[in-house]
Design a protein around this motif. Sequence first.
Motif, PDB file in Angstrom:
ATOM      1  N   GLY A   1      58.492  35.733  10.539  1.00  0.00           N
ATOM      2  CA  GLY A   1      57.050  35.829  10.757  1.00  0.00           C
ATOM      3  C   GLY A   1      56.508  37.218  10.977  1.00  0.00           C
ATOM      4  O   GLY A   1      55.454  37.373  11.605  1.00  0.00           O
ATOM      5  N   GLY A   2      57.185  38.256  10.467  1.00  0.00           N
ATOM      6  CA  GLY A   2      56.722  39.632  10.665  1.00  0.00           C
ATOM      7  C   GLY A   2      55.993  40.194   9.458  1.00  0.00           C
ATOM      8  O   GLY A   2      56.144  39.710   8.331  1.00  0.00           O
ATOM      9  N   LEU A   3      55.206  41.222   9.686  1.00  0.00           N
ATOM     10  CA  LEU A   3      54.499  41.927   8.614  1.00  0.00           C
ATOM     11  C   LEU A   3      55.477  42.779   7.801  1.00  0.00           C
ATOM     12  O   LEU A   3      56.570  43.102   8.281  1.00  0.00           O
ATOM     13  N   PRO A   4      55.092  43.179   6.591  1.00  0.00           N
ATOM     14  CA  PRO A   4      55.905  44.149   5.855  1.00  0.00           C
ATOM     15  C   PRO A   4      55.848  45.502   6.539  1.00  0.00           C
ATOM     16  O   PRO A   4      54.890  45.801   7.275  1.00  0.00           O
ATOM     17  N   MET A   5      56.842  46.325   6.312  1.00  0.00           N
ATOM     18  CA  MET A   5      56.936  47.595   7.042  1.00  0.00           C
ATOM     19  C   MET A   5      57.287  48.735   6.105  1.00  0.00           C
ATOM     20  O   MET A   5      57.735  48.533   4.970  1.00  0.00           O
ATOM     21  N   THR A   6      57.063  49.936   6.608  1.00  0.00           N
ATOM     22  CA  THR A   6      57.503  51.156   5.923  1.00  0.00           C
ATOM     23  C   THR A   6      57.990  52.118   7.006  1.00  0.00           C
ATOM     24  O   THR A   6      57.827  51.862   8.199  1.00  0.00           O
TER      25      THR A   6
END
Length: 545
Positions: free
Chosen positions: A312-317
């Motif tokens: 359930g997490g957002l995409p990241m960079t």
Amino acid sequence: MSKKMNLFANLKSDFASGLVVFLVALPLCLGIAMASGAPLFSGIIAGIIGGVVVGYLSQSHISVSGPAAGLTAIVLTAISDLGTFEIFLSAVFVAGIFQLILGFIKAGSISNYFPTNVIEGMLAGIGIIIILKQLPHAFGYDANFEGDEAFFQVDGNNTFSSLLNILNHFQLGAIIVSLVSLIVLICWERVPFLKKIKLIPGALIAVICGVIINEIFIQTGSAIVITKSHLVSLPVPTSFDDLKGIIVTPDFTAITNPDVWTNGITIAIVASIETLLCIEAADRLDPQKRYTNTNVELKAQGIGNIVSSLIGGLPMTSVVVRTSANNNAGAKSKMSTIIHGVMLLISVLVIPVILNKIPLATLATILILVGYRLAKPATIKHFWQKGKYQFVPFIATMVAVVATDLLKGVLLGIVISIIFVLKGNLKRAYTFKKEEYADGDIIHIDLAQEVSFLNKAAIKNTLKSIPENSKVIISAEDTVYIAHDILDLIHEFKTIRAIDENIIVVLKGFKKEYQLENSDETPNHVTIEHYYDVTKRVLVKKEQS
């Protein structure tokens, strides 16, 4: 040296820097989730995974990964297009798979072609953005979300109009907290005995002071108390069911939906480019000048996004703001990044009520100092002194990053750098000089190591400008490569125009494969005038025959 030795060798400094990054990352994770139209905890989950999973797998020593402001517009649109957050998570899963593939095909190598002045310009631009965006928070005006880096904001304002709005919306309590925090941070850097306290970072003391000051305002019933809207706002789970509700899983029944794949690949490409830019910036910031394997980084980011999507997490960079804060706090290894991720996890489970007492003004002050270090005048002066070919791409990138966004700013800087490289190559393809003799000027054209088709126009114009009755030496003694176009140009000049306009042409050092015949070599004791006289007589004989 083992991995364990690498991770724990600098635990003292890494713990302190990890704590600072945790304080900076917490509101950013929440703000970016809010701006993305996603559940608030999805930002925290991405921060935890970015710290622990990506931090462990990455070979970068100081970069920090997490939800990025540069992805907010893409995420917001994707959630709307796909209909539910669960379907969106399946797109993030696809993005992670695609990043893994990019890592295995060694796509990370493109980062080697990002010019240093463009990367430095990007860092300076990010520094200015941090300062401009955090000033309203420091004055108690928090209309835009924490971590907003776009020039045009979601509240209808832009970066500069928000600064003007401070005059009508400032909060005295927030200003007092910001000033105290600034004094603490400066003293922690300048006072000798405070500088020696490595385990307790100045940022933590500033945060504690901010909380205490506001608690005093609350207890005394002061009118300048900092209200809840200007404090960290972390959701507080009240039961085990609330905790279970945080975990949202992807809806893989929609995996055949073309929109899932379109959004997933879009996220992967943008996230990968931003990551590669940040990694290059991190390596520039690293005091030890260690280099990161960018292909390994793409794999780490891919695994991170896969894990984040599954819970359930957002995409990241990899993120410049957090990376800069990490470096400024004295991080020595990636253990700092891992510690910040662990602290995010502990904070949401154990102490959310305490964290919700932290004024955003304190965190804004910490970030403003981070921004100043990225965009300090000494950096701008440094590139000014390097000349226009270094300064113009640097300053253009810096201004464009502030006025548009990171990717557009960097793209403009790269385009300008390429134009300058092409222009420089046109000039550096050969050297041109005249030597005066009794019977006229001798023109020397010495070709460089590589002469490509890009140099054709410049060499053509040079040959065209050579006057009648001249004497020209064209030397290829130092060349490794000459394009076929250039060889044709020289051949035509020597065999046609030179004869028509009585120009004596001497070719030296041309290789056999160039298919251009060198002029007869002259002994050292023969005068240049005699050499030209002989050459001229040869030409006359050719004309007569």
